[in-house]
Structures are given as structure tokens and as C-alpha cells.
Design a protein around this motif. Sequence first.
Motif, mmCIF file in Angstrom:
data_model
loop_
_atom_site.group_PDB
_atom_site.id
_atom_site.type_symbol
_atom_site.label_atom_id
_atom_site.label_comp_id
_atom_site.label_asym_id
_atom_site.label_seq_id
_atom_site.Cartn_x
_atom_site.Cartn_y
_atom_site.Cartn_z
ATOM 1 N N LEU A 348 0.817 -1.210 0.000
ATOM 2 C CA LEU A 348 0.000 0.000 0.000
ATOM 3 C C LEU A 348 0.850 1.259 0.000
ATOM 4 O O LEU A 348 0.402 2.313 -0.483
ATOM 5 C CB LEU A 348 -0.936 0.004 1.209
ATOM 6 N N GLY A 349 2.071 1.198 0.520
ATOM 7 C CA GLY A 349 2.963 2.350 0.447
ATOM 8 C C GLY A 349 3.317 2.688 -0.989
ATOM 9 O O GLY A 349 3.315 3.857 -1.393
ATOM 10 N N VAL A 350 3.602 1.655 -1.780
ATOM 11 C CA VAL A 350 3.881 1.882 -3.204
ATOM 12 C C VAL A 350 2.621 2.369 -3.915
ATOM 13 O O VAL A 350 2.665 3.303 -4.727
ATOM 14 C CB VAL A 350 4.426 0.600 -3.860
ATOM 15 N N LEU A 351 1.479 1.741 -3.617
ATOM 16 C CA LEU A 351 0.230 2.145 -4.272
ATOM 17 C C LEU A 351 -0.137 3.588 -3.943
ATOM 18 O O LEU A 351 -0.564 4.347 -4.824
ATOM 19 C CB LEU A 351 -0.902 1.214 -3.834
ATOM 20 N N GLY A 352 0.018 3.989 -2.675
ATOM 21 C CA GLY A 352 -0.312 5.363 -2.304
ATOM 22 C C GLY A 352 0.540 6.381 -3.045
ATOM 23 O O GLY A 352 0.026 7.396 -3.536
ATOM 24 N N SER A 353 1.838 6.127 -3.148
ATOM 25 C CA SER A 353 2.722 7.039 -3.885
ATOM 26 C C SER A 353 2.385 7.037 -5.364
ATOM 27 O O SER A 353 2.407 8.080 -6.023
ATOM 28 C CB SER A 353 4.175 6.620 -3.675
ATOM 29 N N TRP A 354 2.089 5.880 -5.892
ATOM 30 C CA TRP A 354 1.728 5.727 -7.302
ATOM 31 C C TRP A 354 0.470 6.532 -7.618
ATOM 32 O O TRP A 354 0.412 7.239 -8.630
ATOM 33 C CB TRP A 354 1.533 4.238 -7.571
ATOM 34 N N GLY A 412 -5.842 -7.829 -7.247
ATOM 35 C CA GLY A 412 -5.192 -6.544 -7.505
ATOM 36 C C GLY A 412 -3.882 -6.693 -8.255
ATOM 37 O O GLY A 412 -3.590 -5.917 -9.187
ATOM 38 N N THR A 413 -3.066 -7.678 -7.882
ATOM 39 C CA THR A 413 -1.785 -7.892 -8.558
ATOM 40 C C THR A 413 -1.991 -8.240 -10.020
ATOM 41 O O THR A 413 -1.292 -7.731 -10.905
ATOM 42 C CB THR A 413 -0.997 -9.002 -7.848
ATOM 43 N N ALA A 414 -2.968 -9.121 -10.302
ATOM 44 C CA ALA A 414 -3.238 -9.520 -11.686
ATOM 45 C C ALA A 414 -3.686 -8.330 -12.531
ATOM 46 O O ALA A 414 -3.228 -8.149 -13.674
ATOM 47 C CB ALA A 414 -4.296 -10.619 -11.704
ATOM 48 N N ALA A 415 -4.571 -7.507 -11.979
ATOM 49 C CA ALA A 415 -5.066 -6.347 -12.731
ATOM 50 C C ALA A 415 -3.954 -5.341 -13.001
ATOM 51 O O ALA A 415 -3.845 -4.793 -14.114
ATOM 52 C CB ALA A 415 -6.209 -5.692 -11.963
ATOM 53 N N LEU A 416 -3.117 -5.078 -12.009
ATOM 54 C CA LEU A 416 -2.032 -4.113 -12.193
ATOM 55 C C LEU A 416 -0.959 -4.643 -13.130
ATOM 56 O O LEU A 416 -0.282 -3.861 -13.815
ATOM 57 C CB LEU A 416 -1.437 -3.759 -10.833
ATOM 58 N N LEU A 417 -0.803 -5.952 -13.193
ATOM 59 C CA LEU A 417 0.125 -6.534 -14.172
ATOM 60 C C LEU A 417 -0.370 -6.273 -15.593
ATOM 61 O O LEU A 417 0.422 -5.937 -16.488
ATOM 62 C CB LEU A 417 0.263 -8.036 -13.927
ATOM 63 N N VAL A 418 -1.672 -6.401 -15.807
ATOM 64 C CA VAL A 418 -2.237 -6.098 -17.122
ATOM 65 C C VAL A 418 -1.992 -4.633 -17.480
ATOM 66 O O VAL A 418 -1.579 -4.310 -18.613
ATOM 67 C CB VAL A 418 -3.751 -6.416 -17.142
ATOM 68 N N PHE A 419 -2.233 -3.728 -16.530
ATOM 69 C CA PHE A 419 -1.987 -2.307 -16.789
ATOM 70 C C PHE A 419 -0.528 -2.054 -17.159
ATOM 71 O O PHE A 419 -0.232 -1.307 -18.105
ATOM 72 C CB PHE A 419 -2.360 -1.485 -15.551
ATOM 73 N N MET A 495 7.910 4.221 -15.704
ATOM 74 C CA MET A 495 7.661 2.804 -15.934
ATOM 75 C C MET A 495 8.143 1.950 -14.769
ATOM 76 O O MET A 495 7.536 0.930 -14.418
ATOM 77 C CB MET A 495 8.336 2.360 -17.236
ATOM 78 N N TRP A 496 9.234 2.353 -14.131
ATOM 79 C CA TRP A 496 9.749 1.587 -12.995
ATOM 80 C C TRP A 496 8.720 1.499 -11.872
ATOM 81 O O TRP A 496 8.643 0.478 -11.158
ATOM 82 C CB TRP A 496 11.017 2.246 -12.447
ATOM 83 N N ALA A 497 7.910 2.563 -11.703
ATOM 84 C CA ALA A 497 6.919 2.575 -10.630
ATOM 85 C C ALA A 497 5.821 1.548 -10.889
ATOM 86 O O ALA A 497 5.301 0.925 -9.948
ATOM 87 C CB ALA A 497 6.316 3.968 -10.488
ATOM 88 N N ASN A 498 5.447 1.358 -12.158
ATOM 89 C CA ASN A 498 4.445 0.345 -12.482
ATOM 90 C C ASN A 498 4.938 -1.051 -12.099
ATOM 91 O O ASN A 498 4.205 -1.840 -11.493
ATOM 92 C CB ASN A 498 4.119 0.389 -13.974
ATOM 93 N N TRP A 499 6.185 -1.350 -12.450
ATOM 94 C CA TRP A 499 6.737 -2.664 -12.109
ATOM 95 C C TRP A 499 6.943 -2.803 -10.596
ATOM 96 O O TRP A 499 6.780 -3.902 -10.032
ATOM 97 C CB TRP A 499 8.047 -2.898 -12.849
ATOM 98 N N ALA A 500 7.308 -1.708 -9.939
ATOM 99 C CA ALA A 500 7.466 -1.757 -8.480
ATOM 100 C C ALA A 500 6.135 -2.077 -7.802
ATOM 101 O O ALA A 500 6.089 -2.841 -6.824
ATOM 102 C CB ALA A 500 8.010 -0.423 -7.965
ATOM 103 N N LEU A 501 5.034 -1.523 -8.332
ATOM 104 C CA LEU A 501 3.721 -1.777 -7.747
ATOM 105 C C LEU A 501 3.314 -3.234 -7.938
ATOM 106 O O LEU A 501 2.832 -3.889 -7.004
ATOM 107 C CB LEU A 501 2.689 -0.841 -8.390
ATOM 108 N N VAL A 502 3.519 -3.757 -9.139
ATOM 109 C CA VAL A 502 3.176 -5.158 -9.397
ATOM 110 C C VAL A 502 4.044 -6.085 -8.549
ATOM 111 O O VAL A 502 3.547 -7.036 -7.920
ATOM 112 C CB VAL A 502 3.348 -5.486 -10.893
#
Length: 545
Positions: A348-354, A412-419, A495-502
Motif C-alpha cells: 500500500l505504500g507503493v500504491l499510495g505514492s503511485w 489486484g496484482t493480476a489487474a495491475l500486471l495487465v496495466f 515505468m519503474w513505478a508500475n513494475w514496483a507496484l506489481v
Amino acid sequence: MVINNEDGDEDNPVFHRKSDYGSVECNHRLLYPALPDVPLTSPAASDEPPHKIPGISTSPPAEVPEEFKLYKRRWYILMLYSLLAATQSGVWNTFSPIKRTTEDAFGWNDATIALLGNWGPIAYLVVGIVFSWMMDVKGLRISCLLTALLIAVGTSLRCITMDPPAATWLMHIGQILNGLAGPVASAAPPFLSAIWFAPHERTTATAIAVMLNSLGMAVMFVLGPALVPDATNSTKESAHIQSLFQPWEDNQFISNFWNVSAQFDADSDAARADRISREKHGLRLYMYIVAGWSIALFLAMLIYFPSKPPRPPSASASIQRSNFLAGLKDLGRRGQFWLVCAIYGISLGVLGSWNGVLEVILQPLEIYQKEAGWIGFYGQCGGAVASLLVARFADFFTRILKWLIIVFYTIGTAALLVFTLIACGVLPFSTGMVYASNIIGTTALNAAVPLIFELACELSYPTGEGTANGVLTMVYNFVSVVILFIFMIPNIGSMWANWALVGSSGFCVFLLFLLKETYNRLDIDDLNPTLESIDTEIIIPDPHL
């Protein structure tokens, strides 16, 4: 709670509590005075075995025992606190949804937007322990009044001027003050629900506060772009978002107020000055509205916002928690609690910053201010509604919090991987898929937040809810600080933030399978349906496990 290990051992410490029932010596210290209808003799030992539910309980108590009481005003207290949490969250999210406008009007850049968002978690790390102590020792009223005052002063400072560099400094100071209000706004929901609500309502009450917190951020995703014109990008918004905002632009008053249809030559100094003037005018109105709301909320809490009800709603609410320092020391030995902290903080820390820099994330996909705002709005609203529904389910089907969290983290992980695969070009771009994957991912992870809060309280008991969730949310804010500081590195991209979130959410699914859930606080309530039954010794499970 007074902790005494004289009669216990290292593996099974005995926690004695003392209360004042006339001349009767009891083993519990109560937060409430003795009630007139409570006998002044110790209750006789019952022939019935202790009531304990080892598995899933599907039927919450139909009514609260006479010694305990639920007050209707608890919903007013919850709503007022929830609005406070929503306001703090919304003020934190003021500038990300209007990034392009503020950069044009004040000469800011992406690093400035990231720093304005970073003041929240930075301030939290500085004062988090202080406010955790304040909640547990001074009570809910003082903590919330100080929080509301910090928000009111911070938002008022942002109204003084719209001319840089003074405006820039005041915006930073305002965000810092709002950040100082973060510990109570983020960590108090389980503390309030434990004091005011019955055991079968606690998760729902926590979810309502978390829901309003998310909705506060969601409102700013829409309110900011609606009030503040984005003249620098008037021709780049998608057809979808233009249709969403068409009613605003068709309104003659608003059209005249903003002159949204005006087209300017980008190379004209006069046109640029006029555009910036309109942007500052919109920003000033935006700041006034937020400040006025914050002041009104502070006054409402000042008039009536008690720390606790006259009589407790449950057995665990009537028992004093550990001394603050002793509670912190006890938390240090509870490995399962720290595992929950890692799960919550990392994901959630990564998601909040994202979410805090969502327009920066979506800009490579040519999704700009208004449309990014709506995506953020839908995601936060989805998470708010889902968290409430899931929490209500968890209140009826207790002791399955871990498995509910696993389900939502997997989705949530599966959906964010698609994004992320869409963002990096592996999957074909589709506006609908961008919306769906972002919203589903955000909704699923946010739906688990109240469940994590309640699980942390169960694992950390008898440490106070304010202390436990203060530590939990400090881990969250530490991760947020790290992520937002990385965003301040020049030309680092997003782009790094997307992979960090997943990666973070997927890693936390693995950690969840390692978690051993225990329900220390719920066991107290199941074993002690009345105040009379609290005249016993209670053995807390070994914190090393």
C-alpha cells in the motif's frame, strides 16, 4: 493494562488487570468506573465451559449485554472523524490532479509535485510516534482536535497569495502542516471502532473511516480539474473525458467564468499572461473552498467530539491497554505483527505514492489531467465501496481476515500486471483496458485496508490500537517517502513505478501465506460477554510466535 509476569513465564506471560469494585480485588483494570448494577462480589465459577469459537463465527451477538451499551451517537462520532480523515487525505492529494496547471502557473516541475506529496509521509515519520502516544494516553478528542486544527491552519495559509515564490513556500508549509495531521487521520480508525463499537461492528466501523479517507482523495481527483482550468492542454483530452465535462462547459456561467472555450496563441506573451491569470483565479477559488471546509470541520469537532462513551461497548473496550512504552516494547517481539506491517507498508505504500503522481504515470499513454483525474476517482471510489462491503462480510464471518486479504491482493496484482503490460507496449493499448485494469487493481488493494488494520490490532493486543496502527502506518509512510524521492530523480520516468507496484503486491501475496493469524482481542470478547466475567486472569499467546 498493567503487565505483570510474576505469575507467568517467558513463553506464557500473564497479564493482570486491576479494577475498583469497592473492596473486591479483581484482576483487571477497567477504563470505566464500576457500574451500579455490577455485583460487589466476584462471580461464582460457572459450570459451563468457556465460550470460545475456534473457527469461523457466522452469527454476531443479537444484542449487547446490559453491562455494555451502544450509543446512537457513535455513528455521528464515526462520521465526523471520517470526514476529518477524508479532508486530510484530500488536502494531501491537492496538486497531483492539477499538475499541468500548477506547473504552468507557478513554474513548478514534476519534482515539485512529488515533493509536495512527499511532505505527508515525511511529516508522518517525524511525529507518528508522538501522535500514537497522544491517542493512547490523551484520548481521541485531543488528538482529533489538534489534527483538525493543523489541517485548518495549513489550508488557510495556502489562500494568502497565488504569486510565486511566496505561493510556493506557503503551499509547501500548508502541505507540511497537513502531513503532521496524518497519523491520526490514518491510524485512528481501529482505535475509534474499538472504543465506540461492539465486536461485531468493529471491522465495518473501521471500513467506513477508511472508505471516507479514500473518498477524500477521490473527490480531489475530480474537484481540482473541475475548478482549475487546464488551458495548456485544452485540445489533448480524449473524447471520453470531454463528454464527461461537457455539462460543465455548456453551463453559461461557468463558461463565462473560466472562458474555457478561449483559444490562445502559445507564443503570445499577452495570451500566456491571460491564461496564467485564469489559472491562478481557479487555484485561488479551489484553495478558498478547501480552507472553508477545513475550518468548519474543526469548529464542528470543537463543539462536540467526546473521547469515549460513558459506558463501554465490549469487554475488550473496558480493559486498559498496555502502557505506551511497554506496548512498543511488546510490539518489537511480535513477529507476526511485523509481518503484517511489511505486507501493508510495502504494497500500500507503493500504491499510495503511485496514486499520488497518477498523472505522471498516465502521461506516457497520452492521458492527461482531467481524464487521469477520473481514473483516479473511479479507483478510489471502487476501493471505498468494496472495503465497506468486505468489512461487513468479515464482521459476520470472523477469523478469516487473512484469506480475504489474499483473495483481494491476488486480484489486484493480476489487474495491475495487465496495466503495466499495456503501459510498456506488450499488450495492445485500449482505453477501456487501461481504465479497467487500473480501477480493478486499485479497488482490490484498497478493499483489504480495513481488514489489515483489524488484523494488526488482533495480533498486537494488548498493545493499544493507536500504538499498533501508528507503527503500521509509519511503515507505510516510510515506503511512500522512498518511492516519491525516487520520482524526484531527473529523467527517471515512470515505468519503474508500475513494475514496483506489481512486484510489491505480488511479493506480499507470498508473505500472506506465511502469516499465522491469531485473534487475541476477539478471544477476550468471546470469553467475557459481561463485565462480571472479566474477574479472571487472561493469558496472552506467546508474542515470539
